[in-house]
Design a protein around this motif. Structure first.
Motif, PDB file in Angstrom:
ATOM      1  N   ASP A  52       0.351   1.994  -4.848  1.00 39.43           N
ATOM      2  CA  ASP A  52      -0.951   1.437  -4.462  1.00 39.43           C
ATOM      3  C   ASP A  52      -2.041   2.391  -4.931  1.00 39.43           C
ATOM      4  O   ASP A  52      -2.154   3.508  -4.422  1.00 39.43           O
ATOM      5  CB  ASP A  52      -1.004   1.255  -2.945  1.00 39.43           C
ATOM      6  CG  ASP A  52      -2.255   0.513  -2.478  1.00 39.43           C
ATOM      7  OD1 ASP A  52      -3.159   0.301  -3.312  1.00 39.43           O
ATOM      8  OD2 ASP A  52      -2.326   0.150  -1.286  1.00 39.43           O
ATOM      9  N   LEU A  53      -2.844   1.936  -5.903  1.00 37.56           N
ATOM     10  CA  LEU A  53      -3.874   2.783  -6.494  1.00 37.56           C
ATOM     11  C   LEU A  53      -5.274   2.313  -6.125  1.00 37.56           C
ATOM     12  O   LEU A  53      -6.243   2.644  -6.818  1.00 37.56           O
ATOM     13  CB  LEU A  53      -3.721   2.799  -8.017  1.00 37.56           C
ATOM     14  CG  LEU A  53      -2.388   3.348  -8.556  1.00 37.56           C
ATOM     15  CD1 LEU A  53      -2.306   3.157 -10.063  1.00 37.56           C
ATOM     16  CD2 LEU A  53      -2.231   4.805  -8.195  1.00 37.56           C
ATOM     17  N   ASP A  54      -5.405   1.591  -5.030  1.00 41.17           N
ATOM     18  CA  ASP A  54      -6.716   1.087  -4.645  1.00 41.17           C
ATOM     19  C   ASP A  54      -7.666   2.249  -4.358  1.00 41.17           C
ATOM     20  O   ASP A  54      -7.404   3.115  -3.522  1.00 41.17           O
ATOM     21  CB  ASP A  54      -6.587   0.210  -3.392  1.00 41.17           C
ATOM     22  CG  ASP A  54      -7.882  -0.525  -3.073  1.00 41.17           C
ATOM     23  OD1 ASP A  54      -8.618  -0.865  -4.009  1.00 41.17           O
ATOM     24  OD2 ASP A  54      -8.150  -0.745  -1.872  1.00 41.17           O
ATOM     25  N   PHE A  98     -18.368   2.460  -9.728  1.00 38.06           N
ATOM     26  CA  PHE A  98     -17.256   2.386  -8.790  1.00 38.06           C
ATOM     27  C   PHE A  98     -17.565   3.171  -7.522  1.00 38.06           C
ATOM     28  O   PHE A  98     -18.062   4.285  -7.563  1.00 38.06           O
ATOM     29  CB  PHE A  98     -16.007   2.966  -9.477  1.00 38.06           C
ATOM     30  CG  PHE A  98     -14.761   2.894  -8.672  1.00 38.06           C
ATOM     31  CD1 PHE A  98     -14.062   1.711  -8.538  1.00 38.06           C
ATOM     32  CD2 PHE A  98     -14.270   4.025  -8.047  1.00 38.06           C
ATOM     33  CE1 PHE A  98     -12.883   1.660  -7.806  1.00 38.06           C
ATOM     34  CE2 PHE A  98     -13.104   3.983  -7.306  1.00 38.06           C
ATOM     35  CZ  PHE A  98     -12.407   2.798  -7.188  1.00 38.06           C
ATOM     36  N   SER A  99     -17.290   2.566  -6.392  1.00 31.23           N
ATOM     37  CA  SER A  99     -17.476   3.247  -5.103  1.00 31.23           C
ATOM     38  C   SER A  99     -16.141   3.262  -4.367  1.00 31.23           C
ATOM     39  O   SER A  99     -15.753   2.278  -3.732  1.00 31.23           O
ATOM     40  CB  SER A  99     -18.536   2.522  -4.249  1.00 31.23           C
ATOM     41  OG  SER A  99     -19.787   2.552  -4.884  1.00 31.23           O
ATOM     42  N   PRO A 100     -15.405   4.356  -4.488  1.00 26.80           N
ATOM     43  CA  PRO A 100     -14.093   4.422  -3.846  1.00 26.80           C
ATOM     44  C   PRO A 100     -14.231   4.515  -2.334  1.00 26.80           C
ATOM     45  O   PRO A 100     -15.243   4.987  -1.816  1.00 26.80           O
ATOM     46  CB  PRO A 100     -13.491   5.723  -4.403  1.00 26.80           C
ATOM     47  CG  PRO A 100     -14.680   6.567  -4.703  1.00 26.80           C
ATOM     48  CD  PRO A 100     -15.753   5.605  -5.178  1.00 26.80           C
ATOM     49  N   PRO A 101     -13.222   4.058  -1.599  1.00 28.49           N
ATOM     50  CA  PRO A 101     -13.263   4.202  -0.153  1.00 28.49           C
ATOM     51  C   PRO A 101     -13.205   5.674   0.240  1.00 28.49           C
ATOM     52  O   PRO A 101     -12.698   6.507  -0.504  1.00 28.49           O
ATOM     53  CB  PRO A 101     -12.003   3.455   0.313  1.00 28.49           C
ATOM     54  CG  PRO A 101     -11.098   3.467  -0.870  1.00 28.49           C
ATOM     55  CD  PRO A 101     -11.994   3.407  -2.075  1.00 28.49           C
ATOM     56  N   MET A 103      -1.532   5.689  -2.817  1.00 30.71           N
ATOM     57  CA  MET A 103      -2.430   6.661  -3.442  1.00 30.71           C
ATOM     58  C   MET A 103      -3.869   6.178  -3.358  1.00 30.71           C
ATOM     59  O   MET A 103      -4.679   6.390  -4.259  1.00 30.71           O
ATOM     60  CB  MET A 103      -1.999   6.905  -4.894  1.00 30.71           C
ATOM     61  CG  MET A 103      -0.523   7.285  -5.018  1.00 30.71           C
ATOM     62  SD  MET A 103       0.063   7.500  -6.720  1.00 30.71           S
ATOM     63  CE  MET A 103      -0.566   9.128  -7.085  1.00 30.71           C
ATOM     64  N   ASN A 104      -4.211   5.554  -2.239  1.00 31.05           N
ATOM     65  CA  ASN A 104      -5.566   5.047  -2.047  1.00 31.05           C
ATOM     66  C   ASN A 104      -6.568   6.192  -2.068  1.00 31.05           C
ATOM     67  O   ASN A 104      -6.415   7.190  -1.357  1.00 31.05           O
ATOM     68  CB  ASN A 104      -5.677   4.304  -0.713  1.00 31.05           C
ATOM     69  CG  ASN A 104      -4.790   3.076  -0.675  1.00 31.05           C
ATOM     70  OD1 ASN A 104      -4.703   2.327  -1.637  1.00 31.05           O
ATOM     71  ND2 ASN A 104      -4.122   2.862   0.447  1.00 31.05           N
ATOM     72  N   SER A 116      -3.059  -5.390 -12.326  1.00 31.72           N
ATOM     73  CA  SER A 116      -3.461  -5.584 -10.927  1.00 31.72           C
ATOM     74  C   SER A 116      -3.563  -4.251 -10.190  1.00 31.72           C
ATOM     75  O   SER A 116      -4.429  -4.071  -9.332  1.00 31.72           O
ATOM     76  CB  SER A 116      -2.482  -6.510 -10.218  1.00 31.72           C
ATOM     77  OG  SER A 116      -1.164  -5.973 -10.237  1.00 31.72           O
ATOM     78  N   GLN A 117      -2.696  -3.307 -10.492  1.00 30.93           N
ATOM     79  CA  GLN A 117      -2.786  -1.984  -9.863  1.00 30.93           C
ATOM     80  C   GLN A 117      -4.089  -1.287 -10.243  1.00 30.93           C
ATOM     81  O   GLN A 117      -4.734  -0.656  -9.411  1.00 30.93           O
ATOM     82  CB  GLN A 117      -1.611  -1.100 -10.293  1.00 30.93           C
ATOM     83  CG  GLN A 117      -0.301  -1.351  -9.575  1.00 30.93           C
ATOM     84  CD  GLN A 117       0.805  -0.476 -10.144  1.00 30.93           C
ATOM     85  OE1 GLN A 117       1.123  -0.560 -11.332  1.00 30.93           O
ATOM     86  NE2 GLN A 117       1.374   0.370  -9.314  1.00 30.93           N
ATOM     87  N   LEU A 118      -4.463  -1.389 -11.506  1.00 23.24           N
ATOM     88  CA  LEU A 118      -5.639  -0.690 -12.005  1.00 23.24           C
ATOM     89  C   LEU A 118      -6.948  -1.395 -11.645  1.00 23.24           C
ATOM     90  O   LEU A 118      -8.022  -0.798 -11.797  1.00 23.24           O
ATOM     91  CB  LEU A 118      -5.547  -0.542 -13.522  1.00 23.24           C
ATOM     92  CG  LEU A 118      -4.410   0.361 -14.027  1.00 23.24           C
ATOM     93  CD1 LEU A 118      -4.337   0.322 -15.540  1.00 23.24           C
ATOM     94  CD2 LEU A 118      -4.589   1.792 -13.529  1.00 23.24           C
ATOM     95  N   ALA A 119      -6.850  -2.625 -11.147  1.00 23.13           N
ATOM     96  CA  ALA A 119      -8.068  -3.377 -10.820  1.00 23.13           C
ATOM     97  C   ALA A 119      -8.884  -2.679  -9.731  1.00 23.13           C
ATOM     98  O   ALA A 119     -10.114  -2.790  -9.688  1.00 23.13           O
ATOM     99  CB  ALA A 119      -7.709  -4.791 -10.380  1.00 23.13           C
TER     100      ALA A 119
END
Length: 282
Positions: free
Chosen positions: A215-217, A260-263, A196-197, A235-238
């Motif tokens: 995967d929540l990156d 925050f700057s998401p990909p 779920m990137n 760690s998932q929420l990091a």
């Protein structure tokens, strides 16, 4: 010598699909080729229970048609319209749909495993209890669709739009939801092992859902309700972000989206332009 056949969908509905009530006159040395390609208008047609496996439809109009329980395995639909059609319990396993429109269609309990439906419009469609395991639906539109208890295990949904969707108790186990936009009701859904990137949870209800191994990156959880969510870890929420409206399980927190700057999410594929409506086959 070969007999060449040309048939529109209107004739197809009443002739090619109907039980044979007549026989063609016997003609020596004439080969009758099975018709497998169709086009044209068949809006409102009654085609329930028909066997059309492997057929090719180009620019066909099935708006409001009834195809309940029809055999559509490995069928190819190009630029075809199914708006308001009833395909409940139909079998579309391994079907290929390019540029299709299923706006408001009824696909409840349909078999759609391994369907290719990139960029297809399922807005407002009833997909409850549908089997879409392994579906390739990158960039598909499921806005306001009913996906309650649907099985999308292992489906590819990169950049899919699920705004206002009802996916309560649906399974997205191992699915690819990178860049997907997911608002609406996803309560008690399973996202075990899902990618779920850069997905946007945009105020959706994910209470009681299972995120074990997901995967929540880069995921944006602003306004999302994840109370009672299972399998979520620090760690998932990091790599995700939240805001003051985000509701997380007790003891968990995520960084604010303001810092925050998401990909960049993957761009959904472009649907092919519909071809001409009337296409006959030889």
């Amino acid at each position: 010598m070969k007999l060449l056949a040309r048939l529109s969908l209107a004739a197809f509905a009443s002739l090619a699909l109907a039980p044979a009530a007549f026989a063609l006159p016997f003609t020596p040395d004439v080969e009758v080729r099975k018709i497998t390609q169709f086009g044209g208008a068949c809006a409102g047609c009654e085609l329930s229970g028909r066997k059309m496996a492997g057929a090719h439809f180009t620019g066909a109009d099935f708006a409001r048609a009834s195809l309940v329980g029809s055999d559509l395995r490995s069928v190819h639909f190009i630029g075809s319209n199914f708006a308001g059609a009833n395909l409940s319990r139909a079998d579309l396993t391994n079907a290929e749909v390019l540029g299709g429109n299923f706006n408001g269609a009824n696909l409840a309990s349909a078999k759609m495993a391994n369907i290719e439906a990139r960029g297809v419009n399922f807005t407002g469609a009833n997909l409850s209890n549908v089997d879409m395991r392994g579906a390739e639906a990158e960039g598909a539109i499921f806005n306001r669709a009913n996906l309650a208890s649907a099985d999308l295990t292992g489906a590819s949904l990169h950049g899919a739009l699920l705004r206002g969707a009802n996916a309560s108790k649906a399974s997205f186990r191992g699915a690819s939801l990178d860049g997907a936009q997911m608002s609406g009701d996803f309560s008690r859904a399973s996202f075990r092992g899902a990618s779920m990137n850069a997905a946007s949870f945009g105020g959706g209800n994910f209470s009681g859902s299972d995120f074990t191994g997901a995967d929540l990156d880069g995921a944006m959880l602003a306004g999302a309700d994840l109370t009672g969510a299972k399998g979520l870890t620090i760690s998932q929420l990091a790599g995700a972000c939240a805001d003051s409206r985000t509701r997380l399980p007790s003891g968990l927190k995520a960084q604010g989206c303001g810092r925050f700057s998401p990909p960049r999410p993957p761009a959904p594929p472009r649907a092919p332009a519909p071809t001409r409506r009337i296409v006959s086959a030889e």
